[in-house]
Design an enzyme around this catalytic site. Sequence first.
Site, short mmCIF file in Angstrom:
data_model
loop_
_atom_site.label_atom_id
_atom_site.label_comp_id
_atom_site.label_asym_id
_atom_site.label_seq_id
_atom_site.Cartn_x
_atom_site.Cartn_y
_atom_site.Cartn_z
N GLY A 117 10.36 -9.10 15.90
CA GLY A 117 10.23 -9.56 14.53
C GLY A 117 8.78 -9.78 14.16
N ASN A 118 8.55 -10.33 12.99
CA ASN A 118 7.19 -10.71 12.60
C ASN A 118 7.24 -11.95 11.71
OD1 ASN A 118 7.08 -9.93 9.64
ND2 ASN A 118 7.70 -7.99 10.56
N ARG A 119 6.08 -12.52 11.47
CA ARG A 119 6.00 -13.86 10.89
C ARG A 119 6.15 -13.92 9.38
NH1 ARG A 119 4.72 -16.82 15.21
NH2 ARG A 119 3.63 -15.72 16.87
N ALA A 128 7.36 -7.13 5.29
CA ALA A 128 6.56 -6.77 6.46
C ALA A 128 7.48 -5.93 7.36
CB ALA A 128 6.07 -8.02 7.17
#
Lengths: 247, 247
Positions: free
Chosen positions: B53-55, B119
Site C-alpha cells: 500500500g501507500n500513505r 496514489a
Amino acid sequence: EIVAAIEAALATDTVLPLPEGFARPSTAALKGRRVIVTSGPTHEPIDPVRYIGNRSSGKQGHAIAAAAREAGAEVTLVSGPVALADPWGVTTIHVETAREMQQAVEQALPADIFVGAAAVADWRVVEAAPEKIKKGAKNPPSLALVENPDILAAIGRRKRDRPALVAGFAAETDRLIEHAEAKRLSKGCDIIVANHVGAGANVFGGDRNEVTLISAAGRESWPNLTKTEVAARLVAAFAKKLSEARQ
Amino acid sequence: EIVAAIEAALATDTVLPLPEGFARPSTAALKGRRVIVTSGPTHEPIDPVRYIGNRSSGKQGHAIAAAAREAGAEVTLVSGPVALADPWGVTTIHVETAREMQQAVEQALPADIFVGAAAVADWRVVEAAPEKIKKGAKNPPSLALVENPDILAAIGRRKRDRPALVAGFAAETDRLIEHAEAKRLSKGCDIIVANHVGAGANVFGGDRNEVTLISAAGRESWPNLTKTEVAARLVAAFAKKLSEARQ
C-alpha cells in the site's frame, strides 16, 4: 436528526441484549492487574510513501483493551496504524513497524497479561529506500524481505518479567486448529485465540468474529459474536485463568 | 457537550474565513459537466491478508470530488481503501487494486474533466498467493513485482473519449517541479498538481497541502492551505481552463 442518530448509536452499545451464556466480566475482575494489548497491523516501509501492510482493522484488539479497562485493569495498548479512536482510559502508544511495536511492548513491561492481537508483519523489506522509488525505464524492483522479530514468542519465552498469562491470535486460512495449537507451543503462549480469515469470513475489517480458544486445558469454540462480545468473553476467560494460576 | 462539539465542528467549515485571494468557484461553474476523480491509495495483494500500500489518505481527492459537486458537476469518485465517508451527492465506486481502479474509470467515461488524485501503486506482485504465506523454516520470500497500468497516462493519451481536461498529481520527495513537468508531458496531462511529500511535510494523512500547478501556460504556486481550500481553488481553476478551451 444527525444528533439523534449519534445519540442512538452511542446508546445502542450499552443496551444491546447479551446473547445466551454471555459472560461479561465483573468491573473488578482485573482490578490492580496490568495488561498490555497489541492491536492493528504493522506497516513495513518500502520507501517514504510505500509500505507492506495487512488487512487487520484493529477492532478486535482495541475492543480487548477497552474490555480489560472496564474490568478494572491498568491497560497499555500498543497500536499499529488503524482508523480507530484510542479507547477511553487506556494508555495508547502508536507505532508503525514491528520493531517499533516490540520496543513499545518491552518498555511497557512488567504486566500480568499480554495479549498479542496485532497482525505483526512477519517480514520487512531488507532496506527501505530513503527517497521515493521512481518508475523508470528500468525493470520493476524486486523486494528482498527479512524476518521481523516475533513479538509474541519473545514475550512467551521470556525468563524475566514474563507475564503470568500470554495470549496470542492465529489468523489462518486453512487447517485452523492444527496450526493454532502448533503456534501456541512454538511461541510459549498460554492461550491462542484462533479465527478463520479465509475468503468470505469477513473477519478483517468486519464487526464480528468467530473464534476457538486453545490452551493446555483444551479447546473451546464460541459462536459468531460481535468483536465487543468476543473481547468481554476473552477478558473474563483471562481473569479466570489468572486467578487459577495464582492459587 | 458531544453534541455541541459536533455542531461546532460542522459549523466551522462553512464560516472559516477565506484566505486572501481565495477563489471559491461559483455553485454553477461546472453545471452540466461530468467529472471523474480518483482518490486514495491502491492495495496490491501479496496474499489474502497482506498487501503493498501507500500513505495516501484520500483527503485531497475526496475534497476535490466534493468541491466539484458543489460547483454543480455530476461527479464519479473512484476511491481506493480509505477511512473517509463517501462525499455527499457523489457517485462513489470503491476499489482495491490499480487494475480495478482503471476498469472503474473507463466505465465512468465519457467525462469533461478527469482528476487523477489517487496514489496508484506503480507495481503489483507478479502473482498473489491464494493462501496466507506461512513463516516457516524456509528463507523469507522475495517479492517479484510487475508494472501496473498507468491510469493517468492512459486517460491523457486517449484518442476517443479523452476528457477535455486531464489533471494529475505528482508527489515527489526531490526535484519537485522538474519531475512534475516531465510527468505532465509524458502522461499527456493538461495540468499537474505538484506537492512535496518529503519527511516533515506531513502531507500524507494531514489536513493541509502546499501545491504548485503546472500547465502549458506556466506555473502557479499556492500558499499552504487546507485540503478543502486547495480543492475549491483547483475546481475553480479547472472550470476556468475548461471554459477557455471551449471558446
